[in-house]
Design a protein around this motif. Structure first.
Motif, short mmCIF file in Angstrom:
data_model
loop_
_atom_site.label_atom_id
_atom_site.label_comp_id
_atom_site.label_asym_id
_atom_site.label_seq_id
_atom_site.Cartn_x
_atom_site.Cartn_y
_atom_site.Cartn_z
N ASN A 138 0.77 -1.34 -0.03
CA ASN A 138 -0.04 0.07 -0.05
C ASN A 138 0.84 1.11 0.04
N ASN A 180 -8.03 -1.63 6.75
CA ASN A 180 -7.13 -2.55 6.15
C ASN A 180 -7.21 -3.81 6.77
N LYS A 192 1.48 6.64 3.35
CA LYS A 192 0.70 6.33 2.25
C LYS A 192 0.44 7.45 1.41
N ASN A 200 -6.42 2.58 -0.85
CA ASN A 200 -5.55 2.54 -2.05
C ASN A 200 -5.39 1.22 -2.50
N PHE A 201 -6.23 0.20 -2.01
CA PHE A 201 -5.97 -1.32 -2.29
C PHE A 201 -7.35 -1.91 -2.58
N THR A 227 -2.35 -3.65 -3.90
CA THR A 227 -2.50 -2.30 -3.72
C THR A 227 -2.57 -1.57 -5.15
#
Length: 365
Positions: A39, A168, A228, A308-309, A347
């Motif tokens: 990520n 997550n 990130k 973002n994944f 990711t």
């Protein structure tokens, strides 16, 4: 009678499976490897952060700032003055902030609530302090928060509740009405830790950060990271914000000279690079749309994400799937360790990396 050294070992620190971070890029016979397993920022790091790092490198022989006040002042500006500098606490990564919170509040036998699948350090780090771990799993199949389950599990020993939004490894989030209701029903003497390190990528209309709740005086600590959006994973720097009363309490265990000079300067530089932040978010959102369309086309099951994944349910066993993609130059991460058995986290990369992933998936399907 003499006893063995093990006789003074703490019972809750007996060897158990530890948290394992993402792996580095292996040598693969000269083949280019796209790392879509940790990520990280798909664009690298902020140019302003790089400039700040280069300048700071000339002074690494000198002790860094004794406190984190300069970075806290930069954060006040980044938050448009909605919080004071005394409401921020900075540390060496979001993970260290988690550790600091647990040190401040947990005694042996206290209870910590979290909801798997989730970031493993919530459970691993709480074990270091002898906490009783209470797992109220996210509800399947959509991985939504089990509000009633958490409320029913609260006891007189409950000290901390970990929430994550976006989460997550699932990419799911807690809608504002749900969080409003949840916080209105939590006793004031329980700390709610809201891990929001992926908040910049959340674009749902009912997404909410921890800011309004801290402003309203809830016992909430919001954790953030520079790893990130800002591309500073290698500098290991993060922060949290909370009420003045809680921040002043935690700050008592904040070590002097804690933040390296290079990390502080890089973070301040990154906060000032608005163009880079906007470009990063745009790249992720475009890649998110592209990969969702691809997964739909190829019939690969995935969960809608605000991060973002993606979390995917692969068409092969998770390790076999990861090995297949690795042979085609793409690293992804199996997440059984995070409480999602059989699933894999991927990711969102830049356009080149995303296309390499799609090419590999097309060979599989």
């Amino acid at each position: 009678m003499s006893k063995e050294i093990e006789s003074i070992f703490k019972s809750h620190l007996q060897p158990k499976k530890a948290y394992e971070g993402g792996k580095g890029i292996p040598s693969n016979g000269g083949q280019k490897i796209y790392k879509l397993s940790s990520n990280e920022n798909p664009l690298g790091q902020s140019p302003l952060a790089t400039e700040a790092l280069i300048a700071a490198a000339k002074n690494v022989h000198i002790y860094p700032d004794q406190t984190d006040i300069r970075l806290r002042n930069a954060l006040v500006k980044d938050f448009d003055g909605q919080l004071t500098e005394d409401q921020f606490i900075c540390g060496n990564s979001g993970s260290e902030i988690i550790d600091m919170i647990l040190r401040a509040f947990i005694n042996e036998g206290d209870e910590v609530i979290f909801s798997n699948p989730c970031f493993l350090p919530y459970s691993v780090f709480s074990r270091w302090y002898g906490a009783k771990q209470v797992d109220i799993p996210l509800r399947e199949p959509d991985y939504s928060l089990d509000v009633e389950g958490i409320l029913a599990s609260i006891t007189d020993r409950t000290k901390i509740i970990f929430l994550t939004s976006p989460n997550n490894p699932t990419g799911t989030y807690i809608p504002r009405p749900v969080l409003d209701d949840f916080l209105s029903r939590i006793p004031k003497n329980i700390v709610v830790v809201l891990d929001e390190v992926y908040r910049h990528f959340a674009d749902a209309e009912d997404y909410v950060s921890g800011l309004p709740y801290v402003q309203e005086g809830h016992s909430l600590i919001a954790i953030n990271s520079f790893s990130k959006t800002y591309g500073l994973a290698g500098q290991r720097i993060g922060y949290c914000y909370t009420t003045l009363k809680i921040a002043q309490y935690i700050r008592q265990i904040h070590k002097p000279f804690l933040l390296p000079h290079t990390s502080t300067e890089a973070a301040i530089g990154a906060l000032n690079d608005v163009e880079f932040i906007q470009k990063t978010v745009r790249t992720v959102l475009e890649g998110r749309e592209f990969l969702a369309e691809t997964f739909d086309r190829l019939g690969i099951k995935y969960w809608p994400t605000q991060a973002n994944f993606f979390l995917v349910d692969p068409p092969l066993p998770e390790l076999e799937f990861a090995d297949f993609l690795m042979k085609h130059g793409v690293m992804v991460r199996p997440v059984s360790q995070f409480g999602a058995p059989g699933k894999v986290r991927i990711t969102i990369g830049d356009q080149e990396a995303n296309k390499a992933l799609v090419a590999a998936l097309e060979k599989l399907t």
